[in-house]
Design a protein around this motif. Sequence first.
Motif, PDB file in Angstrom:
ATOM      1  N   ASP A  75       0.925  -1.046  -0.217  1.00 31.86           N
ATOM      2  CA  ASP A  75       0.168   0.587  -0.094  1.00 31.86           C
ATOM      3  C   ASP A  75       0.883   1.039  -0.326  1.00 31.86           C
ATOM      4  O   ASP A  75       0.833   2.189  -0.583  1.00 31.86           O
ATOM      5  CB  ASP A  75      -0.671   0.319   1.519  1.00 31.86           C
ATOM      6  CG  ASP A  75      -2.174  -1.345   1.295  1.00 31.86           C
ATOM      7  OD1 ASP A  75      -2.175  -1.111   0.245  1.00 31.86           O
ATOM      8  OD2 ASP A  75      -1.770  -1.308   2.347  1.00 31.86           O
ATOM      9  N   PRO A 122      -7.352   2.886  -2.170  1.00 32.98           N
ATOM     10  CA  PRO A 122      -8.414   2.758  -1.994  1.00 32.98           C
ATOM     11  C   PRO A 122      -9.196   2.711  -0.953  1.00 32.98           C
ATOM     12  O   PRO A 122      -8.683   2.337  -0.085  1.00 32.98           O
ATOM     13  CB  PRO A 122      -8.636   0.694  -2.896  1.00 32.98           C
ATOM     14  CG  PRO A 122      -6.993   0.526  -2.099  1.00 32.98           C
ATOM     15  CD  PRO A 122      -6.069   1.789  -2.581  1.00 32.98           C
ATOM     16  N   GLY A 123     -10.041   3.217  -1.091  1.00 30.22           N
ATOM     17  CA  GLY A 123     -11.541   2.579  -0.044  1.00 30.22           C
ATOM     18  C   GLY A 123     -11.222   4.223   1.123  1.00 30.22           C
ATOM     19  O   GLY A 123      -9.862   4.929   1.568  1.00 30.22           O
ATOM     20  N   ARG A 124     -12.067   4.275   2.314  1.00 31.71           N
ATOM     21  CA  ARG A 124     -11.368   4.577   3.715  1.00 31.71           C
ATOM     22  C   ARG A 124     -10.320   4.025   4.580  1.00 31.71           C
ATOM     23  O   ARG A 124     -10.560   2.942   4.036  1.00 31.71           O
ATOM     24  CB  ARG A 124     -12.865   5.028   4.698  1.00 31.71           C
ATOM     25  CG  ARG A 124     -13.605   5.928   3.942  1.00 31.71           C
ATOM     26  CD  ARG A 124     -14.832   6.107   4.662  1.00 31.71           C
ATOM     27  NE  ARG A 124     -14.559   6.555   5.829  1.00 31.71           N
ATOM     28  CZ  ARG A 124     -14.476   8.016   5.912  1.00 31.71           C
ATOM     29  NH1 ARG A 124     -14.356   8.569   5.525  1.00 31.71           N
ATOM     30  NH2 ARG A 124     -14.197   8.148   7.463  1.00 31.71           N
ATOM     31  N   ASN A 168      -8.106   3.696   8.172  1.00 26.28           N
ATOM     32  CA  ASN A 168      -8.861   3.788   9.945  1.00 26.28           C
ATOM     33  C   ASN A 168      -8.026   5.040   9.781  1.00 26.28           C
ATOM     34  O   ASN A 168      -6.778   5.335   9.747  1.00 26.28           O
ATOM     35  CB  ASN A 168      -7.870   2.751   9.873  1.00 26.28           C
ATOM     36  CG  ASN A 168      -8.987   1.746   9.730  1.00 26.28           C
ATOM     37  OD1 ASN A 168     -10.128   1.843   9.618  1.00 26.28           O
ATOM     38  ND2 ASN A 168      -7.784   0.712   9.495  1.00 26.28           N
TER      39      ASN A 168
END
Length: 576
Positions: free
Chosen positions: A30, A400-402, A404
């Motif tokens: 990531d 990608p996406g939210r 934390n």
Amino acid sequence: MSGDGVVSGARLGPAERAANWERLGSEEFDVVIIGAGVVGAGAALDAVTRGLSVALLDARDLASGTSSRSSKLFHGGLRYLEMFEFGLVREALRERELMLTKICPHLAKPVSFLYPLSKHVVERPYVGAGLIMYDSMGGARSVPGHKHLTRAGALRLVPGLKRDALVGGIRYYDGQVDDARHTLGVARTAAAYGALVRSSTQVVGFVKEADRVAGVHVMDVETGDRTTVRAKVVINATGVWTDELQRLSGGRGRFKVRASKGVHLVVSRDKITSESGIILKTEKSVLFVIPWKAHWIIGTTDTDWNLDLAHPAATKADIDYILEHVNKVLAVPLGHEDIEGVYAGLRPLLAGESEQSSKLSREHAVARVAPGLVAIAGGKYTTYRVMGADAVDAAAEDLPGRINPSCTEDVPLLGAEGYKALVNQADRLGKQFGVHPYRIHHLLNRYGSEIHELMAPALEDPSLLQPLPGADDYLQVEALYATTHEGALHLEDVLARRTRISIEYAHRGTETAPRVAEIMAGVLGWSDEERDSEVKAYLARVDAERRSQTMPDDQAADEVRLEAPEIRDLLKSPVA
């Protein structure tokens, strides 16, 4: 997670290094972070504890640049109050409190400073008002509040001051830390939670897909091997190398970083009679006299540096400047012959904001300089955790996406859990390991609850409990652990960063080098020739540093310092 609740997997030894090389070429991460100083390590810990896959890479050693050459303080920045930077001070004090109480109490300790007052009437209320504000912003939570002293009271605290150098004083507290060991602790904690951490791994190019950065090309500096690392986003956390890496990426930076050289001197504790550190105001900034185990650290300077970024050199002029200013207040002046260690570091200062889209805050800047590439620079050591979180927040746009939210304020570093209980058990631990309790305290303040892992080999080989030659403060088992667990690959990694032998002893590690090289050779598989080469290179480094410190100016000092060979000899210029 091990059965006792402690996170495992933080070992950075030869086997892990080899396995991590295979992972670099076969996985997509990531986040890839370039630069394993405190900000890069902080970003790695922040990202991995948010659930992201992370690789943290450094061309040299962990903390090999600015993050091992600071004033070794967690401080709120008292002088920023004069600049009305109240938000910065409040944030730094909050971070200091976290370090002292929760994140790394084994490494961070309160430290006392005397602010000598030299003027009657006006100075005391002015400085006192600033310290009232400092304490009320959070400076007096886990440390005592400031206290006003008469001249007699100040001289009882610091008898080494000239009587006519002050009319009174104010005592206050900040925090202190071994910067290199702390940065190492942040990086190893990131590794414990699953981050890939690898030193001597240089980024030599960027992977591009259309206008997007999609990873990096890297070289193993020890072997010359190369591979490609895929990543959704790359974070440039290289400090004073920020601009060079930006040029290598082929993009245009959103801010510029300039290097400012700071020099510190190390003298024996008996050279200044004092129960407290001292802070002195100079015409340019402030000068600290900081207690450091059996020594004082005195610094710093603040001068532009435009030469070699890896090996900034202290000059005779730098040393004379520090001696001149500290001797104005000392009853017994210091001379060149009193200096046991000297070190120079480079602060990465923001040269100015160039575009609206870069975010300047807390003296640091974060920018998404291209799709898939984030840069962070500036800031101060104390606020590394906030900087790391800001960098990961900026990287979220390419993930990608939210993701934390940051949770590192609740993540203690390796060694912190159980530390206070072990301090109370020092006598019992001393009997268990066969060493004096004072030695246990010293080890606990460097390794915390990792002391059992550190000392395990010595239970089978008691000779490892002997001090290192010429460096009585350090045990031979510490050099072994530095190599098996802490990622040390070269002699200077152990003598300059895993321990501080290179600045704490007048010989600067030359008497200790042969034995440490023997210990490292057994772990790293060095031949006799390689071992001797390491010792020779380290001795050349010390000689070059000593000679550079007699030079009149930066240019001359830099030329002399660069006469010593680069032990990581395959390193390339980032823009070569």
